[in-house]
Write an enzyme that holds these catalytic residues in place. Sequence first.
Site, PDB file in Angstrom:
ATOM      1  N   TYR A  38       0.830  -1.208   0.000  1.00 16.17           N
ATOM      2  CA  TYR A  38       0.000   0.000   0.000  1.00 16.17           C
ATOM      3  C   TYR A  38       0.866   1.260   0.000  1.00 16.17           C
ATOM      4  O   TYR A  38       0.622   2.197  -0.727  1.00 16.17           O
ATOM      5  CB  TYR A  38      -0.938  -0.031   1.208  1.00 16.17           C
ATOM      6  CG  TYR A  38      -2.010   1.016   1.189  1.00 16.17           C
ATOM      7  CD1 TYR A  38      -3.159   0.839   0.421  1.00 16.17           C
ATOM      8  CD2 TYR A  38      -1.884   2.182   1.933  1.00 16.17           C
ATOM      9  CE1 TYR A  38      -4.152   1.803   0.404  1.00 16.17           C
ATOM     10  CE2 TYR A  38      -2.872   3.151   1.914  1.00 16.17           C
ATOM     11  CZ  TYR A  38      -4.006   2.963   1.144  1.00 16.17           C
ATOM     12  OH  TYR A  38      -4.986   3.915   1.126  1.00 16.17           O
ATOM     13  N   GLU A  91      -7.428   9.988  10.140  1.00 13.13           N
ATOM     14  CA  GLU A  91      -8.356  10.818  10.903  1.00 13.13           C
ATOM     15  C   GLU A  91      -9.555  10.053  11.444  1.00 13.13           C
ATOM     16  O   GLU A  91     -10.378  10.622  12.148  1.00 13.13           O
ATOM     17  CB  GLU A  91      -8.844  11.965  10.018  1.00 13.13           C
ATOM     18  CG  GLU A  91      -7.719  12.901   9.604  1.00 13.13           C
ATOM     19  CD  GLU A  91      -8.196  14.000   8.672  1.00 13.13           C
ATOM     20  OE1 GLU A  91      -9.401  14.034   8.348  1.00 13.13           O
ATOM     21  OE2 GLU A  91      -7.362  14.811   8.266  1.00 13.13           O
ATOM     22  N   HIS A 140     -10.666   3.828  11.630  1.00  8.16           N
ATOM     23  CA  HIS A 140     -10.274   2.719  10.755  1.00  8.16           C
ATOM     24  C   HIS A 140      -8.892   2.187  11.142  1.00  8.16           C
ATOM     25  O   HIS A 140      -8.626   0.992  11.062  1.00  8.16           O
ATOM     26  CB  HIS A 140     -10.292   3.174   9.298  1.00  8.16           C
ATOM     27  CG  HIS A 140     -10.000   2.101   8.304  1.00  8.16           C
ATOM     28  ND1 HIS A 140     -10.858   1.032   8.108  1.00  8.16           N
ATOM     29  CD2 HIS A 140      -8.964   1.920   7.469  1.00  8.16           C
ATOM     30  CE1 HIS A 140     -10.343   0.236   7.181  1.00  8.16           C
ATOM     31  NE2 HIS A 140      -9.193   0.756   6.770  1.00  8.16           N
TER      32      HIS A 140
END
Length: 180
Positions: free
Chosen positions: A28, A88, A91
């Site tokens: 990622y 933020e 998750h």
Amino acid sequence: MATAEQHHILETPKFDEPVKLALVISPYYKDIADDLVAGARAEAEKAGASVEVIEVPGALEIPPAIRIAHRQSNFDGYVALGCIIRGETTHYETVCNDSSHGLMLLGLQGANIGNGILTVETRKQAEDRADPDGQNKGGGAAAAALHLIALQRKYGAQRKGVGFKPGGRNDDDDGSFQIA
């Protein structure tokens, strides 16, 4: 600051038989992933282990990929590599906790796993931890997997001589199990 602390590092284990590691990586953050893989490869080479890189989309896919490989292939161990940087939302906590929990469950089921999934607050922290010439967390995760493989090989071949031998038959071939 972790870099100022002194840590004891175990010597790389030696193996009589070949070792095959799967480096299961989420690229990622590609630059960080590349550094983690480089560190893991270097540690595997020190032990004479061969490696295969398996890429998955994200950190949550790493435990299922290891489970698939563990059940359907011939790897001796697995190195989970990836990076989760706090954002933020909540998750971050979900991904950190679920990926870590998945790896721990697989380890308790017998998979030899080194966890090199970075969980950090900033990109700079990730870069420092992934750097093969720095904290080298990829190399550390590979070392953890290698140590578990060595431990499994040391104790895995020993038999206690207690219990049943599956599929065994007695001399009279009545279908009952042999007691060891």
